[in-house]
Design an enzyme around this catalytic site. Structure first.
Site, PDB file in Angstrom:
ATOM      1  CB  SER A   1      -0.969  -0.047   1.186  1.00 58.13           C
ATOM      2  OG  SER A   1      -2.003   0.889   1.060  1.00 58.13           O
TER       3      SER A   1
ATOM      4  CG  ASP B   1      -6.616  -3.496  -2.987  1.00 55.60           C
ATOM      5  OD1 ASP B   1      -7.342  -2.777  -2.285  1.00 55.60           O
ATOM      6  OD2 ASP B   1      -5.383  -3.571  -2.840  1.00 55.60           O
TER       7      ASP B   1
ATOM      8  CG  HIS C   1      -5.663  -2.745   0.707  1.00 58.73           C
ATOM      9  ND1 HIS C   1      -4.993  -2.318  -0.430  1.00 58.73           N
ATOM     10  CD2 HIS C   1      -5.169  -1.996   1.741  1.00 58.73           C
ATOM     11  CE1 HIS C   1      -4.149  -1.356  -0.107  1.00 58.73           C
ATOM     12  NE2 HIS C   1      -4.222  -1.148   1.197  1.00 58.73           N
TER      13      HIS C   1
END
Length: 276
Positions: free
Chosen positions: A95, A225, A252
């Protein structure tokens, strides 16, 4: 695409030093989020370091004290600065941790043999332009008011911290993950220094100019995601093509929802650059 969800262990050749993986968390998380991957790597004989960035995990820094990306990223920079010159690491970022990877590549290209981005922001110059923001920053506006914001510099100034509200976390972050992982995250997540993250305008070190492209990059797409959407991942891959792209059926948080396959892909990436 990896198909089987099985635990993998490897027997390293005695003459070869095991690769050193350095794992970087994303927004609001900490080194704790990697505990399954760390375990799989260590029982397979690899060296693993999981870093808490500033105000994350067990780092005691106040989130409201961080106003620049360099402040937030300092633990990774300190680690690489002290790492032996003759050795290299495999950097892995999830991320927003992708911004930390890019910064490290620019500053320490000779100490990094591979950078792996997992559903991560992969932007050559960080958040410089509107296009960078569109491609590399999650847009969750379709879900409504999902963030709790902190205004450490006063309500008249931009927010200094942000965290996704509890009622949205499972839907957005962990919809394929076991419930116990959601419970763990609820106990461990901390507000992220959003002001610092949005200042991540990255430039190569003058002495290292041109070296960053010599660091192989692998992108692991998180196909289901809901935060870093697949179309955003595709846009970043097109703009700054990595050496390889792998696909992973996960939300995610693949270190929770699909850890065995994620581990296998990390090993595959390491093999691809001759580290194993």
């Amino acid at each position: 695409m990896a198909e089987e969800n099985q635990e993998e262990t490897l027997e390293l050749k005695p003459s070869r030093k095991p690769p050193h993986f350095v794992l970087i968390h994303g927004m609001s998380l900490g080194s704790w989020c990697w505990y399954k991957i760390k375990c799989l790597m260590e029982v397979s004989g690899f060296t693993v370091t999981c870093i808490d960035l500033k105000s994350s995990g067990i780092d005691s820094s106040s989130v409201d004290s961080l106003t620049t990306f360099d402040q937030y990223n300092q633990p990774l920079i300190d680690f690489l600065s002290s790492f032996p010159e003759q050795e290299q690491v495999i950097l892995v970022g999830h991320s927003a941790g992708g911004l930390s990877l890019t910064s490290a590549i620019q500053r320490f290209p000779k100490k990094i043999c591979l950078a792996v981005f997992i559903g991560a922001s992969m932007l050559k110059n960080g958040l410089q332009t509107d296009e960078d923001m569109k491609d590399g920053v999650p847009d969750l506006s379709e879900h409504g008011d999902v963030y709790e914001l902190g205004f450490g510099l006063g309500p008249e100034n931009p927010p200094t911290s942000a965290i996704i509200k509890p009622e949205y976390r499972r839907k957005l972050l962990y919809h394929m993950s076991p419930q116990q992982e959601c419970s763990l995250a609820a106990l461990m997540m901390r507000p992220a220094p959003i002001l610092a993250l949005t200042t991540a305008k990255l430039e190569e070190e003058e002495k290292e100019k041109g070296q960053e492209e010599q660091v192989p990059r692998v992108y692991i797409k998180t196909l289901l995601d809901r935060v870093m959407k697949p179309e955003q991942q595709d846009a970043m891959i097109r703009r700054w093509p990595p050496s390889q792209v792998y696909e992973l059926e996960s939300d995610h948080s693949p270190f929770f929802s699909n850890p065995f396959v994620l581990f296998g892909l990390l090993i595959k990436a390491a093999v691809s650059v001759g580290s194993i």
